[in-house]
Structure formats: C-alpha cells, structure tokens
Design a protein around this motif. Structure first.
Motif, PDB file in Angstrom:
ATOM      1  N   UNK A 180       6.350   0.870  -4.282  1.00  0.00           N
ATOM      2  CA  UNK A 180       7.556   0.018  -3.726  1.00  0.00           C
ATOM      3  C   UNK A 180       7.197  -1.519  -3.614  1.00  0.00           C
ATOM      4  N   UNK A 181       7.486  -2.256  -4.088  1.00  0.00           N
ATOM      5  CA  UNK A 181       6.656  -3.793  -4.535  1.00  0.00           C
ATOM      6  C   UNK A 181       6.845  -4.982  -3.412  1.00  0.00           C
ATOM      7  N   UNK A 182       6.679  -6.330  -3.073  1.00  0.00           N
ATOM      8  CA  UNK A 182       7.087  -6.977  -1.965  1.00  0.00           C
ATOM      9  C   UNK A 182       8.732  -7.493  -1.722  1.00  0.00           C
ATOM     10  N   UNK A 183       9.557  -7.258  -3.160  1.00  0.00           N
ATOM     11  CA  UNK A 183      10.310  -7.459  -3.639  1.00  0.00           C
ATOM     12  C   UNK A 183      11.702  -6.324  -2.984  1.00  0.00           C
ATOM     13  N   UNK A 184      11.056  -5.341  -2.941  1.00  0.00           N
ATOM     14  CA  UNK A 184      11.657  -4.186  -2.873  1.00  0.00           C
ATOM     15  C   UNK A 184      12.377  -3.038  -4.367  1.00  0.00           C
ATOM     16  N   UNK A 185      11.732  -3.226  -4.992  1.00  0.00           N
ATOM     17  CA  UNK A 185      11.541  -3.184  -6.243  1.00  0.00           C
ATOM     18  C   UNK A 185      10.965  -1.022  -6.177  1.00  0.00           C
ATOM     19  N   UNK A 186      11.545  -0.467  -6.258  1.00  0.00           N
ATOM     20  CA  UNK A 186      11.176   1.005  -6.906  1.00  0.00           C
ATOM     21  C   UNK A 186      10.796   1.361  -7.804  1.00  0.00           C
ATOM     22  N   UNK A 187      10.204   2.155  -7.942  1.00  0.00           N
ATOM     23  CA  UNK A 187       9.231   2.951  -8.852  1.00  0.00           C
ATOM     24  C   UNK A 187       9.317   4.419  -9.255  1.00  0.00           C
ATOM     25  N   UNK A 188       9.596   6.070  -9.320  1.00  0.00           N
ATOM     26  CA  UNK A 188       9.050   6.943  -9.079  1.00  0.00           C
ATOM     27  C   UNK A 188       8.245   7.524 -10.495  1.00  0.00           C
TER      28      UNK A 188
END
Length: 131
Positions: A102-110
């Motif tokens: 999760x990055x600071x902008x709230x985007x997520x990768x799984x």
C-alpha cells in the motif's frame, strides 16, 4: 512580415512551454510494484522502473519498505516457508505467501508467491483428458 515575427516568437516559446511539463530535478515519475519474490524470509519487491526494494519479514509480517525510493507499507497475511528454499537451487522453491503493498495515496497491490507457471498447451483451469 508580421507572420514571420510571430512564428519566430512561437518557436522560441515552445521549448520553454515543454520544459515546464518535465518534472524537476529530485522528482520521480510514479512507479508501482510489479513482482514480489522471496529468498528465505527476505522479501524482494521489483517496480516497473527497475527499482528493487527488500525487507526481512522474519517474525514481522507488517512493516515499511525501509530506504525504498517508492515508500510502501507491506502486509504478509500468509507465509509458509519452503523447506527446499535453501538447498542451493536459487529461487525455484518460493515460500507460499500472500502480500499486500500500500502506498501513501492508499493504492493497493496484491501478490501471491510462487507465481503460477503458465500452461502452454491449454488455458488455465482447463483439464485436457487423454482420448
């Protein structure tokens, strides 16, 4: 004559306008993670711009990618080590793991490891029976 003067002025202003669109020194274009692998308990995160960041998750399944050009928080929700991972065969035997970044902008990768081996003879999920 006026047209030629305007054209000359435009040709001088165009490079300045384009230069304003280019990121300044010290800024990076956005990047995102495209692969997660493990070697033992060391998680390796590769980004699309070629950056590689590492984190030792031994006993700590949540944390930050310290010292990474792309600051991210990680969470490993499942980690089952491979018993053959340390026998000198490289990264063939990856542990089973589910990782969320999760990055600071709230985007997520799984991500899940090991990565599935693509089938060349039939699509995924199709069982081909002998005749």
């Amino acid at each position: 004559m006026r047209f030629a003067a305007r054209l000359a002025a435009l040709s001088l202003l165009a490079p300045l306008a384009l230069a304003a669109c280019v990121p300044g020194q010290g800024t990076r274009a956005p990047s995102w993670p495209d692969r997660v692998t493990f070697q033992g308990t060391v998680m390796r995160v590769s980004f699309i711009d070629g950056t590689v960041c590492r984190a030792n998750i031994s006993g700590q399944y949540t944390g930050d990618l310290a010292g990474c050009l792309h600051p991210m928080r990680y969470q490993v929700t499942r980690f089952e080590p491979s018993y053959l991972g340390g026998v000198g065969v490289g990264n063939i035997f990856q542990p089973y793991a589910e990782v969320t970044l999760k990055d600071a902008q709230g985007r997520r990768w799984s991500f899940k490891t090991p990565e599935p081996i693509p089938s060349r003879s039939q699509p995924d999920g199709v069982l081909k029976l002998p005749h």
